[in-house]
Design a protein around this motif. Structure first.
Motif, PDB file in Angstrom:
ATOM      1  N   THR A 162       2.724   0.167   5.876  1.00 34.16           N
ATOM      2  CA  THR A 162       1.880  -0.568   4.929  1.00 34.16           C
ATOM      3  C   THR A 162       2.671  -1.059   3.711  1.00 34.16           C
ATOM      4  O   THR A 162       2.085  -1.437   2.700  1.00 34.16           O
ATOM      5  CB  THR A 162       0.678   0.279   4.467  1.00 34.16           C
ATOM      6  OG1 THR A 162       1.152   1.452   3.824  1.00 34.16           O
ATOM      7  CG2 THR A 162      -0.229   0.624   5.641  1.00 34.16           C
ATOM      8  N   CYS A 163       3.983  -1.079   3.845  1.00 33.15           N
ATOM      9  CA  CYS A 163       4.852  -1.656   2.818  1.00 33.15           C
ATOM     10  C   CYS A 163       5.638  -2.826   3.418  1.00 33.15           C
ATOM     11  O   CYS A 163       6.685  -3.216   2.912  1.00 33.15           O
ATOM     12  CB  CYS A 163       5.786  -0.610   2.228  1.00 33.15           C
ATOM     13  SG  CYS A 163       6.906   0.152   3.431  1.00 33.15           S
ATOM     14  N   HIS A 164       5.096  -3.384   4.485  1.00 32.51           N
ATOM     15  CA  HIS A 164       5.704  -4.523   5.177  1.00 32.51           C
ATOM     16  C   HIS A 164       5.869  -5.692   4.210  1.00 32.51           C
ATOM     17  O   HIS A 164       4.961  -6.021   3.451  1.00 32.51           O
ATOM     18  CB  HIS A 164       4.785  -4.908   6.339  1.00 32.51           C
ATOM     19  CG  HIS A 164       5.210  -6.112   7.101  1.00 32.51           C
ATOM     20  ND1 HIS A 164       4.292  -6.973   7.670  1.00 32.51           N
ATOM     21  CD2 HIS A 164       6.430  -6.620   7.405  1.00 32.51           C
ATOM     22  CE1 HIS A 164       4.930  -7.948   8.298  1.00 32.51           C
ATOM     23  NE2 HIS A 164       6.221  -7.751   8.145  1.00 32.51           N
ATOM     24  N   GLU A 176       0.997   3.771   2.126  1.00 31.23           N
ATOM     25  CA  GLU A 176       0.115   4.910   2.384  1.00 31.23           C
ATOM     26  C   GLU A 176       0.845   6.210   2.704  1.00 31.23           C
ATOM     27  O   GLU A 176       0.374   7.277   2.359  1.00 31.23           O
ATOM     28  CB  GLU A 176      -0.871   4.563   3.497  1.00 31.23           C
ATOM     29  CG  GLU A 176      -1.887   3.535   3.079  1.00 31.23           C
ATOM     30  CD  GLU A 176      -2.827   3.120   4.193  1.00 31.23           C
ATOM     31  OE1 GLU A 176      -2.700   3.621   5.333  1.00 31.23           O
ATOM     32  OE2 GLU A 176      -3.697   2.292   3.921  1.00 31.23           O
ATOM     33  N   VAL A 210       2.923  -3.767  12.905  1.00 31.56           N
ATOM     34  CA  VAL A 210       2.375  -4.142  11.601  1.00 31.56           C
ATOM     35  C   VAL A 210       1.102  -4.969  11.768  1.00 31.56           C
ATOM     36  O   VAL A 210       0.893  -5.628  12.788  1.00 31.56           O
ATOM     37  CB  VAL A 210       3.411  -4.903  10.731  1.00 31.56           C
ATOM     38  CG1 VAL A 210       4.541  -3.983  10.310  1.00 31.56           C
ATOM     39  CG2 VAL A 210       3.944  -6.131  11.439  1.00 31.56           C
ATOM     40  N   ARG A 221      -2.021  -9.177   5.106  1.00 27.84           N
ATOM     41  CA  ARG A 221      -2.715  -7.886   5.193  1.00 27.84           C
ATOM     42  C   ARG A 221      -1.727  -6.813   5.607  1.00 27.84           C
ATOM     43  O   ARG A 221      -0.700  -7.082   6.207  1.00 27.84           O
ATOM     44  CB  ARG A 221      -3.892  -7.953   6.151  1.00 27.84           C
ATOM     45  CG  ARG A 221      -3.512  -8.328   7.568  1.00 27.84           C
ATOM     46  CD  ARG A 221      -4.756  -8.687   8.387  1.00 27.84           C
ATOM     47  NE  ARG A 221      -4.338  -9.209   9.672  1.00 27.84           N
ATOM     48  CZ  ARG A 221      -4.468  -8.584  10.821  1.00 27.84           C
ATOM     49  NH1 ARG A 221      -5.021  -7.394  10.860  1.00 27.84           N
ATOM     50  NH2 ARG A 221      -4.058  -9.119  11.934  1.00 27.84           N
ATOM     51  N   GLN A 222      -2.067  -5.569   5.269  1.00 30.15           N
ATOM     52  CA  GLN A 222      -1.245  -4.415   5.620  1.00 30.15           C
ATOM     53  C   GLN A 222      -1.957  -3.541   6.656  1.00 30.15           C
ATOM     54  O   GLN A 222      -1.301  -2.804   7.366  1.00 30.15           O
ATOM     55  CB  GLN A 222      -0.901  -3.578   4.389  1.00 30.15           C
ATOM     56  CG  GLN A 222      -0.025  -4.301   3.384  1.00 30.15           C
ATOM     57  CD  GLN A 222       1.427  -4.448   3.816  1.00 30.15           C
ATOM     58  OE1 GLN A 222       1.824  -4.140   4.927  1.00 30.15           O
ATOM     59  NE2 GLN A 222       2.254  -4.957   2.922  1.00 30.15           N
ATOM     60  N   VAL A 223      -3.259  -3.551   6.671  1.00 29.95           N
ATOM     61  CA  VAL A 223      -4.016  -2.713   7.620  1.00 29.95           C
ATOM     62  C   VAL A 223      -5.047  -3.550   8.343  1.00 29.95           C
ATOM     63  O   VAL A 223      -5.415  -4.611   7.905  1.00 29.95           O
ATOM     64  CB  VAL A 223      -4.704  -1.525   6.930  1.00 29.95           C
ATOM     65  CG1 VAL A 223      -3.677  -0.535   6.435  1.00 29.95           C
ATOM     66  CG2 VAL A 223      -5.608  -1.965   5.794  1.00 29.95           C
ATOM     67  N   ASP A 271       0.802  -1.217   0.000  1.00 26.08           N
ATOM     68  CA  ASP A 271       0.000   0.000   0.000  1.00 26.08           C
ATOM     69  C   ASP A 271       0.842   1.277   0.000  1.00 26.08           C
ATOM     70  O   ASP A 271       0.559   2.196  -0.739  1.00 26.08           O
ATOM     71  CB  ASP A 271      -0.953   0.009   1.198  1.00 26.08           C
ATOM     72  CG  ASP A 271      -1.949  -1.149   1.137  1.00 26.08           C
ATOM     73  OD1 ASP A 271      -2.216  -1.663   0.039  1.00 26.08           O
ATOM     74  OD2 ASP A 271      -2.446  -1.543   2.201  1.00 26.08           O
ATOM     75  N   CYS A 287       3.924   4.554   8.339  1.00 22.29           N
ATOM     76  CA  CYS A 287       2.679   3.782   8.289  1.00 22.29           C
ATOM     77  C   CYS A 287       2.871   2.259   8.315  1.00 22.29           C
ATOM     78  O   CYS A 287       1.963   1.556   8.718  1.00 22.29           O
ATOM     79  CB  CYS A 287       1.863   4.171   7.058  1.00 22.29           C
ATOM     80  SG  CYS A 287       2.492   3.536   5.497  1.00 22.29           S
TER      81      CYS A 287
END
Length: 107
Positions: free
Chosen positions: A48-50, A39, A75, A105-107, A37, A46
């Motif tokens: 969201t690039c894990h 974000e 995360v 999942r990222q979020v 993501d 954030c």
């Protein structure tokens, strides 16, 4: 250019050429890799690039900084010993053969 292989959630693989100096996250976003993501745009705020680093053919990953380490504690998917943030992995000759798995999942 550095080839990075993303293993997607469904097990399929997507190989992306990333320009030297560009982050793994940026390369994923520019190439519409599903599940990354980014974000915050790479501002290290954030997570969201894990990704899970599966393998690296040559060279080694840059050391993890304190901020990255702290964000990985929060995360959405399980944090593992091979967890990294894609925004902190810059394409370079030392990342030849990098394979990363996108978490569930990222979020």
């Amino acid at each position: 250019m550095t080839d990075v292989t993303f293993i997607l959630r469904d097990g399929s693989r997507e190989v992306v050429d990333i320009a030297e100096g560009m982050s793994v996250m940026q390369g994923a976003i520019l190439n519409d890799v599903r599940g990354i993501d980014g974000e915050c745009g790479g501002c290290l705020s954030c997570a969201t690039c894990h990704v899970y680093v599966e393998s690296l053919e040559a060279g080694e990953l840059p050391p993890m900084g304190e901020d990255e380490n702290g964000l990985l504690d929060g995360v959405a998917a399980e944090r593992r010993p091979n967890s990294r943030l894609g925004c902190q992995l810059l394409a370079a000759p030392g990342l030849k053969g990098l394979v990363v798995r996108v978490p569930e999942r990222q979020v």
